[in-house]
Design a protein around this motif. Sequence first.
Motif, PDB file in Angstrom:
ATOM      1  N   SER A  38       0.876  -1.298   0.008  1.00 41.93           N
ATOM      2  CA  SER A  38      -0.003  -0.026  -0.063  1.00 41.93           C
ATOM      3  C   SER A  38       0.905   1.227   0.089  1.00 41.93           C
ATOM      4  O   SER A  38       1.693   1.441   0.714  1.00 41.93           O
ATOM      5  CB  SER A  38      -0.973  -0.060   1.231  1.00 41.93           C
ATOM      6  OG  SER A  38      -1.455   1.169   1.343  1.00 41.93           O
ATOM      7  N   LEU A  39       0.842   2.021  -1.033  1.00 34.22           N
ATOM      8  CA  LEU A  39       1.572   3.311  -1.102  1.00 34.22           C
ATOM      9  C   LEU A  39       1.195   4.342   0.053  1.00 34.22           C
ATOM     10  O   LEU A  39       2.083   4.952   0.636  1.00 34.22           O
ATOM     11  CB  LEU A  39       1.313   3.923  -2.363  1.00 34.22           C
ATOM     12  CG  LEU A  39       1.940   5.363  -2.662  1.00 34.22           C
ATOM     13  CD1 LEU A  39       3.376   5.216  -2.548  1.00 34.22           C
ATOM     14  CD2 LEU A  39       1.381   5.954  -4.033  1.00 34.22           C
ATOM     15  N   PRO A  40      -0.415   4.487   0.509  1.00 36.52           N
ATOM     16  CA  PRO A  40      -0.671   5.359   1.437  1.00 36.52           C
ATOM     17  C   PRO A  40       0.208   4.828   2.719  1.00 36.52           C
ATOM     18  O   PRO A  40       0.624   5.446   3.562  1.00 36.52           O
ATOM     19  CB  PRO A  40      -2.031   5.299   1.751  1.00 36.52           C
ATOM     20  CG  PRO A  40      -2.368   5.053   0.190  1.00 36.52           C
ATOM     21  CD  PRO A  40      -1.300   4.033  -0.364  1.00 36.52           C
ATOM     22  N   SER A  41       0.022   3.457   2.950  1.00 32.60           N
ATOM     23  CA  SER A  41       0.881   2.973   4.153  1.00 32.60           C
ATOM     24  C   SER A  41       2.084   3.259   4.064  1.00 32.60           C
ATOM     25  O   SER A  41       2.517   3.405   5.515  1.00 32.60           O
ATOM     26  CB  SER A  41       0.343   1.219   4.249  1.00 32.60           C
ATOM     27  OG  SER A  41       1.241   0.788   5.193  1.00 32.60           O
ATOM     28  N   LEU A  80      10.074   2.869  -1.449  1.00 36.72           N
ATOM     29  CA  LEU A  80       9.013   3.794  -1.996  1.00 36.72           C
ATOM     30  C   LEU A  80       9.348   4.312  -3.530  1.00 36.72           C
ATOM     31  O   LEU A  80       8.464   4.072  -4.296  1.00 36.72           O
ATOM     32  CB  LEU A  80       9.094   5.311  -1.384  1.00 36.72           C
ATOM     33  CG  LEU A  80       8.132   6.209  -1.985  1.00 36.72           C
ATOM     34  CD1 LEU A  80       6.640   5.892  -1.527  1.00 36.72           C
ATOM     35  CD2 LEU A  80       8.306   7.677  -0.951  1.00 36.72           C
ATOM     36  N   LEU A  81      10.757   4.146  -4.015  1.00 33.67           N
ATOM     37  CA  LEU A  81      10.879   4.739  -5.231  1.00 33.67           C
ATOM     38  C   LEU A  81      10.679   3.452  -6.103  1.00 33.67           C
ATOM     39  O   LEU A  81      10.310   3.372  -7.296  1.00 33.67           O
ATOM     40  CB  LEU A  81      12.416   4.536  -5.397  1.00 33.67           C
ATOM     41  CG  LEU A  81      12.818   6.111  -4.572  1.00 33.67           C
ATOM     42  CD1 LEU A  81      14.428   6.442  -4.796  1.00 33.67           C
ATOM     43  CD2 LEU A  81      12.075   7.257  -5.683  1.00 33.67           C
ATOM     44  N   PHE A  86       7.440   0.223 -10.308  1.00 31.36           N
ATOM     45  CA  PHE A  86       6.797  -0.847 -10.749  1.00 31.36           C
ATOM     46  C   PHE A  86       5.355  -0.388 -10.936  1.00 31.36           C
ATOM     47  O   PHE A  86       4.750  -1.134 -11.609  1.00 31.36           O
ATOM     48  CB  PHE A  86       6.753  -1.788  -9.744  1.00 31.36           C
ATOM     49  CG  PHE A  86       8.072  -2.601  -9.531  1.00 31.36           C
ATOM     50  CD1 PHE A  86       8.326  -3.363 -10.760  1.00 31.36           C
ATOM     51  CD2 PHE A  86       8.675  -2.728  -8.499  1.00 31.36           C
ATOM     52  CE1 PHE A  86       9.787  -3.999 -10.534  1.00 31.36           C
ATOM     53  CE2 PHE A  86       9.935  -3.550  -8.315  1.00 31.36           C
ATOM     54  CZ  PHE A  86      10.261  -3.961  -9.412  1.00 31.36           C
ATOM     55  N   ASN A  87       5.103   1.098 -10.423  1.00 29.06           N
ATOM     56  CA  ASN A  87       3.631   1.483 -10.855  1.00 29.06           C
ATOM     57  C   ASN A  87       3.621   2.265 -12.138  1.00 29.06           C
ATOM     58  O   ASN A  87       2.737   2.637 -12.567  1.00 29.06           O
ATOM     59  CB  ASN A  87       2.903   2.314  -9.759  1.00 29.06           C
ATOM     60  CG  ASN A  87       2.538   1.249  -8.535  1.00 29.06           C
ATOM     61  OD1 ASN A  87       2.114   0.123  -8.748  1.00 29.06           O
ATOM     62  ND2 ASN A  87       2.358   1.713  -7.305  1.00 29.06           N
ATOM     63  N   GLY A  88       4.884   2.583 -12.486  1.00 29.47           N
ATOM     64  CA  GLY A  88       4.988   3.057 -14.006  1.00 29.47           C
ATOM     65  C   GLY A  88       4.981   4.834 -13.523  1.00 29.47           C
ATOM     66  O   GLY A  88       4.655   5.367 -14.612  1.00 29.47           O
ATOM     67  N   ASN A  89       5.270   5.250 -12.385  1.00 30.70           N
ATOM     68  CA  ASN A  89       5.174   6.636 -12.203  1.00 30.70           C
ATOM     69  C   ASN A  89       6.134   7.134 -11.104  1.00 30.70           C
ATOM     70  O   ASN A  89       5.960   7.796 -10.382  1.00 30.70           O
ATOM     71  CB  ASN A  89       3.671   7.103 -11.868  1.00 30.70           C
ATOM     72  CG  ASN A  89       3.248   6.152 -10.644  1.00 30.70           C
ATOM     73  OD1 ASN A  89       4.144   5.464 -10.019  1.00 30.70           O
ATOM     74  ND2 ASN A  89       1.952   6.139 -10.116  1.00 30.70           N
ATOM     75  N   VAL A  90       7.366   6.971 -11.629  1.00 28.17           N
ATOM     76  CA  VAL A  90       8.660   7.519 -10.836  1.00 28.17           C
ATOM     77  C   VAL A  90       8.480   8.963 -10.639  1.00 28.17           C
ATOM     78  O   VAL A  90       8.921   9.408  -9.357  1.00 28.17           O
ATOM     79  CB  VAL A  90      10.011   7.009 -11.455  1.00 28.17           C
ATOM     80  CG1 VAL A  90      10.913   7.422 -10.612  1.00 28.17           C
ATOM     81  CG2 VAL A  90       9.699   5.232 -11.628  1.00 28.17           C
ATOM     82  N   LYS A  91       8.248   9.612 -11.492  1.00 27.86           N
ATOM     83  CA  LYS A  91       8.138  11.183 -11.086  1.00 27.86           C
ATOM     84  C   LYS A  91       7.227  11.498 -10.275  1.00 27.86           C
ATOM     85  O   LYS A  91       7.274  12.695  -9.802  1.00 27.86           O
ATOM     86  CB  LYS A  91       7.777  11.760 -12.675  1.00 27.86           C
ATOM     87  CG  LYS A  91       8.878  11.798 -13.762  1.00 27.86           C
ATOM     88  CD  LYS A  91       8.586  12.683 -15.060  1.00 27.86           C
ATOM     89  CE  LYS A  91       9.668  12.204 -15.929  1.00 27.86           C
ATOM     90  NZ  LYS A  91       9.095  12.908 -17.274  1.00 27.86           N
TER      91      LYS A  91
END
Length: 221
Positions: A38-41, A80-81, A86-91
Motif C-alpha cells: 500500500s502506497l498510503p501505508s 518507495l521508489l 513498478f507502478n510506472g510513475n517514478v516522477k
Amino acid sequence: MEAGLLWFCNWSTLGVCAALKLPQIYAQLAARSARGISLPSLLLELAGFLVFFRYQCYYGNPLLTYLEYPILIAQDIILLLFVFHFNGNVKQALPYMAVFVSSWFILSLQKWIIDLAMNLCTVISAASKFAQLQYLWKVQDSEAVSALSWGLSAYTCATRIITTLMTTNDFTTPHNRTLTHRQMRRLEPREVTENSGSSEDALDSSLFHLGGFSDVPDNLH
C-alpha cells in the motif's frame, strides 16, 4: 544485569534495523511488482519515522536510542521508489520527497509543533498498519509482501520500548511503540506469505484484533 540488557537491546535493534526492509525490497524485486504494498501505508510509515527521528534529535536523547531511524528512512525511500517504479510513475515521487524534506525543518520551528506531531504519531502509525492490512484484504495477494520484515519490525518495536524507558523515561515514545508492536504481532509470518485464499482468513483475524502501521516509530518500523 540492567546495563547488559540495555546494551543487547540497543545493538540488536540497530543490527536488525540495518536489514529490516531488505527482505521486503527483495520480495518486491523477485515479484517484479508492487502489488500487495500500500502506497498510503508506506508514506504514513515514512512520515512517522521522520517525526520520531526529528523528535529525538530535537530533545537531544541518547544517540543509541534512535540511531536506526536514518537507516529505516533510507530503506523506506528505496522501497518507495521501487513502488513508484513498478507502478510506472517514478516522477510522482518528487512532490512527496519535497514535502518530507521541508517537513524536517518545519517540525523544529516551534516546540509545540514537534510535540504535537509526536503525539499524532500514534494515529499515524495505526493508520499506516491499517492501510496495509486493508489493501492486502482488497487485492487478496501478498506475493510482494515480506513476512520477515513485519516480524523484524515487531521485535524492534519491543526492544525500543525497553531502551526508551530505561534511558529517557519518555512515555510518549513507548506508547506509540506498544501500539505498533501489538498490531504487527497479529500478522504472523505464516499468514502473510500464504496465497490469496488463506490470506483472507489471516487478514480477517488481523483486522478483528485491530482495536486500537507505528513502527512506531518510537513507530513506526
